[in-house]
Design a protein around this motif. Structure first.
Motif, short mmCIF file in Angstrom:
data_model
loop_
_atom_site.label_atom_id
_atom_site.label_comp_id
_atom_site.label_asym_id
_atom_site.label_seq_id
_atom_site.Cartn_x
_atom_site.Cartn_y
_atom_site.Cartn_z
N SER A 129 0.84 -1.17 0.13
CA SER A 129 -0.01 0.02 -0.02
C SER A 129 0.72 1.42 -0.22
N TYR A 130 0.43 2.14 -0.70
CA TYR A 130 1.16 3.46 -1.04
C TYR A 130 1.23 4.19 0.64
N PHE A 131 0.39 3.71 1.37
CA PHE A 131 0.13 4.30 2.76
C PHE A 131 0.59 3.41 3.93
N ASP A 132 1.36 2.39 3.57
CA ASP A 132 2.05 1.66 4.56
C ASP A 132 3.48 2.09 4.38
N ASN A 196 -7.76 -2.86 1.27
CA ASN A 196 -6.56 -2.81 0.20
C ASN A 196 -6.85 -1.69 -0.78
N THR A 197 -6.25 -0.54 -0.80
CA THR A 197 -6.75 0.58 -1.62
C THR A 197 -5.92 0.50 -2.88
N GLY A 258 -5.17 9.86 3.21
CA GLY A 258 -5.15 9.07 2.25
C GLY A 258 -5.78 7.63 2.56
N THR A 259 -6.21 7.60 3.97
CA THR A 259 -6.94 6.11 4.26
C THR A 259 -8.08 6.42 4.43
N SER A 260 -8.45 7.83 4.51
CA SER A 260 -10.08 7.88 4.57
C SER A 260 -10.94 7.53 3.47
N ALA A 261 -12.23 6.95 3.73
CA ALA A 261 -12.98 6.29 2.77
C ALA A 261 -13.51 7.62 1.94
N PHE A 262 -13.84 8.85 2.56
CA PHE A 262 -14.21 10.00 1.98
C PHE A 262 -13.35 10.54 0.73
N THR A 263 -12.02 10.14 0.99
CA THR A 263 -10.86 10.70 -0.31
C THR A 263 -11.26 9.98 -1.44
N TYR A 264 -11.84 8.67 -1.18
CA TYR A 264 -11.90 7.85 -2.50
C TYR A 264 -13.59 7.89 -2.95
#
Length: 639
Positions: A129-132, A196-197, A258-264
């Motif tokens: 993940s880009y955020f890991d 898994n984004t 970047g881990t927020s559902a709203f972002t996507y």
């Protein structure tokens, strides 16, 4: 439109300012994610600017010549992008071949997919993940966005010709582009998986809306047709729109995780639309926004933003691998990393990017044959040629030495230990749940027994062994025998889980490698629905990323005031967010009487012999120390 009325193409200096804001956001996010949690949004800004400028150029070709000069366009793009790109790939591969061979896994596929601009699709199935931010970041991860741009450069010249033939009017194409962008954004929302984004973050189809919005803007807002002679009210309107969009973008840099559902599910689309407004106002010669974003510093950074973006990750990862105290001095180390990135970028810009961009490639064969007949070297050309040969040779060695699939998947001793502990924890969890049910019934009896000193001394042989191994008081060992505990955490929790469940037999461990704070609320919700959330809850989160105040409050409120929460501070000196996480944990505890700090960071400070080679995961001695710290804290609160 008549070609004779067209103004000559102008260089919009304010776009360098926009690029500067974008690349600063990305760099700060990668260095100190806690300081700018939405800095990754610099990439959509790049996409919008790129979509607008490329479409603007291609449209002028169409209007001037009746077709798009595809060969000329692709040649220009190759000269602009490939030299530094290839240099970065060769240099990074050579470095890891010499000094960091653990990163050679999949190196051939990584380099080839990057050269073919399909790396983003490779990352979906093979990348983390880009955020890991902790589990062995690859120095190539950030190149996913360049693959999407490369795909755009390859196909867009053909598509733009078809659109002009089919729709005739540019206004119709604009609306068509917005519709396609909407479909892309909807795909992102529908395919979003909080677990898994990768699919939505790296996918061309789910990220293309930013480029499409920028491209669509060029059809109705072409730079050469915009007149500087506009009324005062129109100028004021442009300035207000531009100023507000700039403020909103900066605000979203700080707010949109970047881990927020709203972002996507709409957030990134909203950010992209605001970015397009800023691009439109900067592009218009009648607005003051271009002047606002034009200065020597922005011009310098903006012109080198491509190189800065290219070299940032390799410099950061290689530096942070060698320097182990990043978390102790995050600002100083960040400044050093920025200086190194700028140095490498400047060398690349002066000796690779700029010369290769202006080189007449039609003379390549002639120059090559002339050189073979009469080789001539000066200090610069000799050095560059020598380094190039060396890089090619070392990269070839790296390709040959890439570990096989079986070797690449072979786990380290630490990974094997964590896997083993995960399985053991699962087995013990079932027994622990039974213990928790029985504990409530036996609690009254045990309480009476523990009132006397005689009862405190009556330890079973196993309890005596535990007291000796962990250097615990008998009262604590007895108390832990009747304590129910739900432990939620990451790989550090998995590492300590055997010891924790030896001392606290009623502990149910919910651990996972790479877990971050955003993964915790669903776990709590599930446990509460099943009636399996114990009275005592241990949280061991913070190793893999930052924790915001809102995220911490959400976790505490979901657990509830009727539970005692024990939050373990993070010992992760190799990462910049260590102090941010620990400060937030202490702040949360200060605001909630049922939240208690298990200060592992303070206890383990300068105790390197308690840890594995990564100085993050405890070894046998460290696991016992951490278990003792947890047990004593729980006992002191519950007695």
């Amino acid at each position: 439109m008549n070609r004779h009325r067209m103004r000559p193409r102008r260089y919009i200096t304010g776009f360098d300012g926009i690029r500067t804001l974008a690349v600063i956001g990305v760099i700060v996010y990668h260095l100190m994610p806690a300081s700018l949690q939405g800095g990754y949004l610099g990439v959509p800004i790049f996409f919008v600017v790129s979509g607008y400028l490329i479409t603007d150029i291609l449209l002028q070709d169409w209007l001037n010549y009746g077709h798009v000069r595809i060969g000329r366009f692709l040649g220009h793009r190759m000269r602009r992008l490939y030299p530094a790109f290839v240099t970065m790939l060769l240099g990074t591969t050579a470095y890891i071949t010499l000094f960091q061979r653990s990163l050679l896994s999949n190196i051939r596929a990584t380099v080839v997919t990057n050269l073919l601009y399909v790396y983003n699709w490779f990352e979906i199935g093979h990348g983390q993940s880009y955020f890991d931010r902790f589990n062995g970041e690859s120095p190539f991860t950030h190149l996913w966005s360049l693959s999407i741009e490369g795909q755009y450069y390859l196909f867009w010249p053909l598509i733009i010709g078809l659109l002009m033939l089919i729709f005739k009017k540019r206004s119709r194409i604009f609306w068509f582009m917005l519709a396609m962008a909407g479909i892309s954004a909807v795909a992102m929302a529908l395919l979003y998986d909080p677990a898994n984004t990768n699919r939505v973050y790296y996918g061309t189809d789910t990220r293309m809306f930013a480029i499409l919005i920028g491209s669509g803007l060029a059809f109705v807002w072409p730079s050469r047709e915009l007149s500087p002679d506009i009324g005062h009210s129109n100028q004021l309107t442009l300035d207000i729109l531009g100023g507000v969009s700039l403020v909103v973008l900066i605000w979203m840099f700080f707010q949109m995780a970047g881990t927020s559902a709203f972002t996507y599910r709409g957030g990134m689309l909203l950010f992209t639309i605001v970015s397009a407004v800023l691009v439109a106002t900067v592009a218009h010669p009648g607005s003051h926004m271009n002047r606002l974003l034009t200065n020597p510093v922005f011009t310098y950074i903006g012109q080198r933003s491509y190189g800065i973006y290219l070299y940032q990750f390799p410099v950061m990862i290689f530096y942070e691998t060698k320097v182990k105290n990043i978390g102790d001095h995050p600002l100083v180390n960040s400044l050093i990393e920025v200086a190194l990135i700028l140095l490498v970028t400047e060398l690349s810009y002066r000796f690779i990017e700029d010369p290769m961009r202006h080189y007449d490639y039609s003379r390549l064969w002639t120059d090559f044959t002339n050189f073979l007949r009469a080789p001539k070297f000066n200090r610069v050309t000799g050095t560059i040629t020598g380094l190039t040969i060396i890089l090619f040779v070392i990269t070839a060695v790296g390709f040959v030495q890439q570990p096989s699939k079986s070797a690449a998947t072979q786990k380290t001793d630490l990974q094997k230990t964590i896997d083993k502990n995960t399985k053991n924890a699962s087995k013990k969890n079932a027994a622990a749940l039974k213990r928790q049910k029985a504990a409530a019934k036996a609690a009254k009896i045990k309480t009476e027994q523990m009132k006397t000193k005689a009862a405190l001394a009556k330890l079973s042989p196993k309890q005596k062994k535990v007291a000796k191994e962990y250097n615990l008081k008998p009262q604590v060992v007895l108390a832990m025998g009747t304590t129910d505990l739900t432990a939620i955490g990451d790989s550090v929790l998995l590492d300590v889980s055997p010891d924790l469940q030896d001392v606290i037999p009623g502990a149910v461990v919910q651990g996972k490698v790479g877990r971050q704070i955003t993964d915790v609320p669903p776990i709590i919700s599930s446990l509460k629905q099943q009636g399996q959330l114990a009275h005592n809850v241990l949280i061991n989160i913070g190793t893999n990323g930052t924790i915001t105040n809102g995220q911490a409050e959400q976790v505490v409120n979901m657990i509830g005031k009727d539970h005692q929460i024990f939050w373990v501070t993070a010992h992760v000196p190799t990462q910049s967010w260590q102090h941010q996480v620990n400060t937030q944990i202490k702040k949360t505890a200060a605001n909630h009487p049922n939240v208690h700090v298990v200060d592992w960071y303070k206890k383990a400070l300068n105790q390197s012999d308690w840890f594995a080679s990564d100085n993050v995961h405890p070894n046998t001695a460290g696991n016992r120390k951490l278990t003792k710290l947890i047990a004593n804290e729980i006992a002191s609160v519950n007695n």
